[in-house]
Scaffold this motif. Sequence first.
Motif, PDB file in Angstrom:
ATOM      1  N   CYS A  75      -8.901   5.321   0.033  1.00 40.02           N
ATOM      2  CA  CYS A  75      -8.299   6.481  -0.645  1.00 40.02           C
ATOM      3  C   CYS A  75      -8.109   6.266  -2.146  1.00 40.02           C
ATOM      4  O   CYS A  75      -8.049   7.219  -2.910  1.00 40.02           O
ATOM      5  CB  CYS A  75      -6.966   6.828   0.005  1.00 40.02           C
ATOM      6  SG  CYS A  75      -7.179   7.475   1.663  1.00 40.02           S
ATOM      7  N   GLU A  76      -8.004   5.001  -2.562  1.00 41.21           N
ATOM      8  CA  GLU A  76      -7.811   4.748  -3.995  1.00 41.21           C
ATOM      9  C   GLU A  76      -9.090   4.219  -4.624  1.00 41.21           C
ATOM     10  O   GLU A  76      -9.082   3.791  -5.770  1.00 41.21           O
ATOM     11  CB  GLU A  76      -6.677   3.716  -4.167  1.00 41.21           C
ATOM     12  CG  GLU A  76      -5.380   4.209  -3.555  1.00 41.21           C
ATOM     13  CD  GLU A  76      -4.170   3.333  -3.853  1.00 41.21           C
ATOM     14  OE1 GLU A  76      -4.337   2.239  -4.436  1.00 41.21           O
ATOM     15  OE2 GLU A  76      -3.060   3.764  -3.507  1.00 41.21           O
ATOM     16  N   ALA A  80      -9.029  10.186  -0.057  1.00 41.14           N
ATOM     17  CA  ALA A  80      -7.982  11.195  -0.251  1.00 41.14           C
ATOM     18  C   ALA A  80      -8.200  11.895  -1.577  1.00 41.14           C
ATOM     19  O   ALA A  80      -8.649  11.286  -2.550  1.00 41.14           O
ATOM     20  CB  ALA A  80      -6.605  10.547  -0.219  1.00 41.14           C
ATOM     21  N   VAL A 110      -6.988  -2.046   2.844  1.00 38.47           N
ATOM     22  CA  VAL A 110      -6.819  -1.005   1.814  1.00 38.47           C
ATOM     23  C   VAL A 110      -7.361  -1.563   0.497  1.00 38.47           C
ATOM     24  O   VAL A 110      -7.001  -2.681   0.115  1.00 38.47           O
ATOM     25  CB  VAL A 110      -5.322  -0.651   1.632  1.00 38.47           C
ATOM     26  CG1 VAL A 110      -5.142   0.445   0.584  1.00 38.47           C
ATOM     27  CG2 VAL A 110      -4.679  -0.249   2.960  1.00 38.47           C
ATOM     28  N   ALA A 116       0.934   5.861   3.921  1.00 32.01           N
ATOM     29  CA  ALA A 116       0.026   6.525   4.861  1.00 32.01           C
ATOM     30  C   ALA A 116      -0.877   5.533   5.595  1.00 32.01           C
ATOM     31  O   ALA A 116      -1.267   5.775   6.743  1.00 32.01           O
ATOM     32  CB  ALA A 116      -0.827   7.562   4.127  1.00 32.01           C
ATOM     33  N   SER A 117      -1.220   4.416   4.941  1.00 34.11           N
ATOM     34  CA  SER A 117      -2.174   3.494   5.570  1.00 34.11           C
ATOM     35  C   SER A 117      -1.560   2.779   6.780  1.00 34.11           C
ATOM     36  O   SER A 117      -2.290   2.301   7.640  1.00 34.11           O
ATOM     37  CB  SER A 117      -2.716   2.486   4.546  1.00 34.11           C
ATOM     38  OG  SER A 117      -1.678   1.695   4.006  1.00 34.11           O
ATOM     39  N   ASP A 164      -9.295   1.926   4.378  1.00 34.79           N
ATOM     40  CA  ASP A 164      -8.589   2.911   3.571  1.00 34.79           C
ATOM     41  C   ASP A 164      -9.148   2.822   2.156  1.00 34.79           C
ATOM     42  O   ASP A 164      -8.807   1.930   1.382  1.00 34.79           O
ATOM     43  CB  ASP A 164      -7.082   2.632   3.590  1.00 34.79           C
ATOM     44  CG  ASP A 164      -6.298   3.678   2.799  1.00 34.79           C
ATOM     45  OD1 ASP A 164      -6.883   4.304   1.889  1.00 34.79           O
ATOM     46  OD2 ASP A 164      -5.094   3.848   3.079  1.00 34.79           O
ATOM     47  N   SER A 193       0.850  -1.190   0.000  1.00 34.63           N
ATOM     48  CA  SER A 193       0.000   0.000   0.000  1.00 34.63           C
ATOM     49  C   SER A 193       0.880   1.232   0.000  1.00 34.63           C
ATOM     50  O   SER A 193       2.099   1.151   0.104  1.00 34.63           O
ATOM     51  CB  SER A 193      -0.881  -0.011   1.260  1.00 34.63           C
ATOM     52  OG  SER A 193      -1.624   1.184   1.379  1.00 34.63           O
ATOM     53  N   PHE A 194       0.222   2.376  -0.098  1.00 36.51           N
ATOM     54  CA  PHE A 194       0.899   3.657   0.099  1.00 36.51           C
ATOM     55  C   PHE A 194       1.150   3.806   1.604  1.00 36.51           C
ATOM     56  O   PHE A 194       0.327   3.404   2.422  1.00 36.51           O
ATOM     57  CB  PHE A 194      -0.004   4.779  -0.427  1.00 36.51           C
ATOM     58  CG  PHE A 194       0.609   6.141  -0.305  1.00 36.51           C
ATOM     59  CD1 PHE A 194       1.765   6.456  -0.992  1.00 36.51           C
ATOM     60  CD2 PHE A 194       0.028   7.109   0.497  1.00 36.51           C
ATOM     61  CE1 PHE A 194       2.330   7.710  -0.877  1.00 36.51           C
ATOM     62  CE2 PHE A 194       0.579   8.369   0.608  1.00 36.51           C
ATOM     63  CZ  PHE A 194       1.744   8.674  -0.080  1.00 36.51           C
ATOM     64  N   LYS A 218      -5.539  11.288  -7.524  1.00 37.14           N
ATOM     65  CA  LYS A 218      -6.674  10.404  -7.257  1.00 37.14           C
ATOM     66  C   LYS A 218      -7.774  10.600  -8.320  1.00 37.14           C
ATOM     67  O   LYS A 218      -7.728  11.538  -9.100  1.00 37.14           O
ATOM     68  CB  LYS A 218      -7.256  10.701  -5.878  1.00 37.14           C
ATOM     69  CG  LYS A 218      -6.240  10.630  -4.743  1.00 37.14           C
ATOM     70  CD  LYS A 218      -5.726   9.238  -4.461  1.00 37.14           C
ATOM     71  CE  LYS A 218      -5.154   9.106  -3.090  1.00 37.14           C
ATOM     72  NZ  LYS A 218      -3.816   8.502  -3.013  1.00 37.14           N
ATOM     73  N   TYR A 233      -5.767  14.070  -3.206  1.00 39.65           N
ATOM     74  CA  TYR A 233      -4.566  14.572  -3.860  1.00 39.65           C
ATOM     75  C   TYR A 233      -4.799  14.522  -5.382  1.00 39.65           C
ATOM     76  O   TYR A 233      -5.608  13.720  -5.850  1.00 39.65           O
ATOM     77  CB  TYR A 233      -3.364  13.693  -3.437  1.00 39.65           C
ATOM     78  CG  TYR A 233      -2.059  14.230  -3.906  1.00 39.65           C
ATOM     79  CD1 TYR A 233      -1.495  15.348  -3.298  1.00 39.65           C
ATOM     80  CD2 TYR A 233      -1.381  13.650  -4.986  1.00 39.65           C
ATOM     81  CE1 TYR A 233      -0.305  15.874  -3.753  1.00 39.65           C
ATOM     82  CE2 TYR A 233      -0.181  14.163  -5.432  1.00 39.65           C
ATOM     83  CZ  TYR A 233       0.342  15.280  -4.817  1.00 39.65           C
ATOM     84  OH  TYR A 233       1.522  15.812  -5.267  1.00 39.65           O
TER      85      TYR A 233
END
Length: 329
Positions: A90-91, A112, A62, A19-20, A88, A16-17, A117, A114
């Motif tokens: 976020c994606e 998220a 995630v 942050a998770s 998560d 994962s990225f 995304k 950013y």
Amino acid sequence: SVGIEPDDEVITTPFSFIASANCILFERGKPVFVDIDPATLNIDVEKIEAAITYRTRAILPVHVFGRPCRMDRICQIADKHGLAVIEDSCEAIGASFKGRRAGSFGHFGTFAFYPNKQMTTGEGGMMVTDDEQAAKLCGSWRNQGRGESREWIQHQRLGYNYRLSEINCALGLVQLERLAGMIAQRADVARQYNEALAGMDEIIRPGLAEPDAEISWFVYVVRLASEYGRSDRDRVLEFLRARGVSCSDYFTPIHLQPFYRESFGFRDGQFPITENASERTIVLPFFNKIKEDQVAYVAETLRAAVKSVRAERAVAVAAPKKEEQEILR
Ligand SMILES: *Cc1c(COP(=O)(O)O)cnc(C)c1O
């Protein structure tokens, strides 16, 4: 707000990225990694229970690259063991599993915004919950610990400035109106890539569908077949870049990030499926308005890259140096 105390364990994925996993460290908790399912690249739900101890407080799945995890199974395990679920997402904005949106299963879902995304507010993100008490607490923490009355100079608790600005939100509201269209465009680009890359034994394409799920395409990631390794992949990336195709390799597994190695002593080989997948990923150019001829050019260049790497390898394997053969096989 789900009560992670120092040294509590939270089960999550190393693929994962960063942050998770970092969010667990911010609470002085301990990320406990569970290896992934090589088909979906998401946490292997069948390996979660074996990682649960008396210190486990939560599971943090995630939805990697916008492909939903099997949330029914994860929630079932969490219920059985009395654990919180923090998704998560976020994606995965707009993705769904069994007709329910990613981010709506857990006690919390996070998103998220950013610019890379599916939709953006420039920076920032969002969390969702159906727990009213938790929502109030988080609202207060976000806003310098101000209380419900929003009295400007009354601070009920130790808080942060985690506010998303009005300007960012205005951008996000307009993006939200376009979200369904953008997700559809991205799904179409993924389909175009899968068609353009059909019939290549050396390339594992991402599945266009998932049982019981709708994917929200965040990125388009292929993998070299399992006979290939990191050096082959890196040569493919080099070949693509030299011909104007921007590309990348990700994720580097979280446990192998310098900070995690140094702080927690993680080593190569601890999560073999994650590490093996990560060594063979190729992230191709992917955006809403990519044109068909650009997709065709990327696919054609990738074919040439793979052909070139295969040819190089045939030469090396034919060469008599024994120790090289070992490495290159
Ligand atoms: C983008 C992303 C985040 C959030 O990253 P920010 O830098 O805070 O926007 C968290 N988890 C995953 C898996 C992400 O891809």
